[in-house]
Write a protein that holds these residues in place. Structure first.
Motif, PDB file in Angstrom:
ATOM      1  N   SER A  21       0.813  -1.217   0.000  1.00 32.05           N
ATOM      2  CA  SER A  21       0.000   0.000   0.000  1.00 32.05           C
ATOM      3  C   SER A  21       0.847   1.267   0.000  1.00 32.05           C
ATOM      4  N   THR A  22       2.057   1.199   0.526  1.00 28.89           N
ATOM      5  CA  THR A  22       2.925   2.375   0.547  1.00 28.89           C
ATOM      6  C   THR A  22       4.219   2.183  -0.234  1.00 28.89           C
ATOM      7  N   ALA A  23       4.587   0.944  -0.499  1.00 25.76           N
ATOM      8  CA  ALA A  23       5.810   0.662  -1.249  1.00 25.76           C
ATOM      9  C   ALA A  23       5.714  -0.735  -1.846  1.00 25.76           C
ATOM     10  N   GLU A  24       6.612  -1.021  -2.778  1.00 29.08           N
ATOM     11  CA  GLU A  24       6.658  -2.331  -3.411  1.00 29.08           C
ATOM     12  C   GLU A  24       7.913  -3.075  -2.971  1.00 29.08           C
ATOM     13  N   PRO A  25       7.902  -4.410  -3.050  1.00 28.97           N
ATOM     14  CA  PRO A  25       9.104  -5.174  -2.702  1.00 28.97           C
ATOM     15  C   PRO A  25      10.260  -4.838  -3.642  1.00 28.97           C
ATOM     16  N   PRO A  26      11.479  -5.167  -3.268  1.00 25.76           N
ATOM     17  CA  PRO A  26      12.634  -4.887  -4.115  1.00 25.76           C
ATOM     18  C   PRO A  26      12.588  -5.644  -5.440  1.00 25.76           C
ATOM     19  N   GLU A  27      13.353  -5.160  -6.382  1.00 28.50           N
ATOM     20  CA  GLU A  27      13.458  -5.809  -7.684  1.00 28.50           C
ATOM     21  C   GLU A  27      14.028  -7.215  -7.522  1.00 28.50           C
ATOM     22  N   GLY A  28      13.495  -8.148  -8.286  1.00 26.52           N
ATOM     23  CA  GLY A  28      13.961  -9.522  -8.230  1.00 26.52           C
ATOM     24  C   GLY A  28      13.116 -10.422  -7.356  1.00 26.52           C
ATOM     25  N   VAL A  29      12.133  -9.830  -6.672  1.00 27.03           N
ATOM     26  CA  VAL A  29      11.248 -10.582  -5.791  1.00 27.03           C
ATOM     27  C   VAL A  29       9.954 -10.897  -6.525  1.00 27.03           C
TER      28      VAL A  29
END
Length: 336
Positions: free
Chosen positions: A34-42
Motif C-alpha cells: 500500500s505504501t511501497a513495493e518489494p525490491p526488484e527480483g522478488v
C-alpha cells in the motif's frame, strides 16, 4: 533457499528481501504494497492479510524458510495455520518489548515475558508487547521445533523511518545553533543495524537456528554516541545539557514522537537498552562497528533532507525556546 517473506515492503523486511535476492535465493513476498513495493527480483504476491485465509490462495508449494514480521496476532495465527506445515524453518521477528521488566541491565532470554494478548482483543500500539508475546506463543505451538524467535531491539541504519537513531547526527549536521541534550551521558544506547539484522535472520534460517534470541546491538554510552554524532557532523555550536526533570517539566517527551529526545528513556528502564546479546552472538550474529552505522545513517539523513519534518526529535523552534531558557536561567553550565 526458497523463501517466503510475509511482508517485504517496510524497513526491515525490505532489507531482508534485498539481501536474499542478492544472495541468489528464490524470494517471494506476500504483502499489500500500500505504501511501497518489494525490491526488484522478488516475486510479489499482492494480498491483504486482513482477509484471513483468502490471503494465501496464491501461496503454494514447500518453503525452506518463512519469515514473519507481523504485530497482529490474528494475522500471524492465520499464516501459521496455513503455512507452518509447509515450512522447513520459521522466523518470527519479535521484539524485546515482549519482556515484562526493563529495569535490569544484562537480562537474557530467560527473563519473564508479558502475558500474551488474549485472543479476540484488538492489537494496538499500546499493547504492542503483549501482541508480540501472543505471536511468540502461537509460533511455538504451531512451529516450535523449527522456529526462531528473533527478539529485535531498536533497529537503526539507512532507511529508518522512525527518525530515532538518526535524530542526533542529523541535528548536529543541520546547523550550529545551540543544541539541547539530556543529562544522561552514562546511560546505555543499544541499536542494531538493519543490514546486520537482516543478514543474521537469513543466515540463521539457512543454518536452522531456533529458539528465542535477543537480536540487539552492543551497548554504547549515550555520551559517546552524541560525541561521535557531533564529530561526524562537524558541529561547532554550543551543547546545552539539560537535567531530566527540567525537560519533563517543559513538556519534552522521552524516546520518540514530536518534541521528544530520542534514546532518552523514562525511569525504570535501565535495562531497556542494555540487554544481553551473548546468546545471539554465539548463534552467529555479527555486528559492524557502531560508528559505521552512525556514519551511514547521517549520509542517509542528508539524502532525505536535514530540514524535513521528523517523527521524533525536537522541532527547531522548540529547541530554540529551550536553549534560550537554559542560557537565561543557567540551570546547568553549557558544555563544549
Amino acid at each position: 533457499m526458497r523463501i517466503l517473506i510475509l511482508g517485504g515492503t517496510a524497513f526491515l523486511s525490505t532489507e531482508i528481501a534485498r539481501q536474499a535476492v542478492s544472495a541468489g535465493h528464490d524470494v517471494t513476498c506476500l504483502a499489500r504494497g500500500s505504501t511501497a513495493e518489494p525490491p526488484e527480483g522478488v516475486r510479489w504476491l499482492k494480498a491483504d492479510r486482513s482477509l484471513g485465509a483468502n490471503s494465501y490462495t496464491e501461496v503454494s508449494g514447500e518453503w525452506d524458510a518463512v519469515i514473519e514480521v507481523a504485530r497482529d496476532p490474528a494475522l500471524a495465527r492465520d499464516a501459521l495455520t496455513r503455512l507452518a506445515d509447509h515450512a522447513g524453518h520459521w522466523t518470527f521477528v519479535s521484539n524485546c518489548s515482549v519482556y515484562a521488566d526493563h529495569s535490569t541491565p544484562q537480562a537474557a532470554e530467560d527473563a519473564d515475558l508479558l502475558p500474551p494478548l488474549p485472543a479476540g482483543m484488538a492489537s494496538t500500539p499500546e499493547n504492542y508487547g503483549e501482541s508480540k508475546s501472543a505471536i511468540e506463543q502461537a509460533t511455538m505451538e504451531a512451529a516450535g521445533g523449527k522456529a526462531h524467535l528473533c527478539r529485535a531491539g531498536l533497529i537503526g541504519g539507512p532507511g529508518d523511518g522512525t527518525d530515532r537513531y538518526g535524530y542526533w547526527p542529523a541535528r548536529f549536521a543541520r546547523d550550529n545553533q545551540p543544541a539541547v541534550v539530556p543529562a544522561i551521558t552514562g546511560h546505555a544506547t543499544q541499536v542494531i543495524d538493519v543490514r546486520d539484522l537482516a543478514a543474521w535472520i537469513l543466515d540463521a534460517a539457512d543454518r536452522g537456528v531456533t529458539g528465542p534470541l535477543n537480536a540487539v546491538g552492543d551497548q554504547v554510552p549515550f555520551g559517546d554516541y552524541v560525541a561521535a554524532s557531533r564529530s561526524i557532523a562537524g558541529y561547532q555550536g554550543e551543547v546545552l545539557t539539560a537535567p531530566e526533570e527540567w525537560l519533563v517539566n517543559h513538556g519534552i517527551d522521552y524516546w520518540a514522537g514530536p518534541d521528544s529526545l530520542p534514546l532518552w528513556l523514562p525511569p525504570g528502564h535501565d535495562g531497556f537498552s542494555a540487554r544481553s546479546n551473548g546468546a545471539a552472538r554465539v548463534a552467529g550474529l555479527a555486528l559492524r562497528p557502531w560508528q559505521e552505522t552512525l556514519k551511514d545513517t547521517l549520509d542517509d539523513e542528508r539524502s532525505r533532507g536535514l530540514g524535513r519534518h521528523r517523527k521524533a526529535g525536537l522541532a527547531p523552534a522548540t529547541e530554540a525556546r529551550l536553549a534560550r531558557e537554559l542560557l537565561a536561567n543557567q540551570p546547568v553550565r553549557p558544555s563544549a
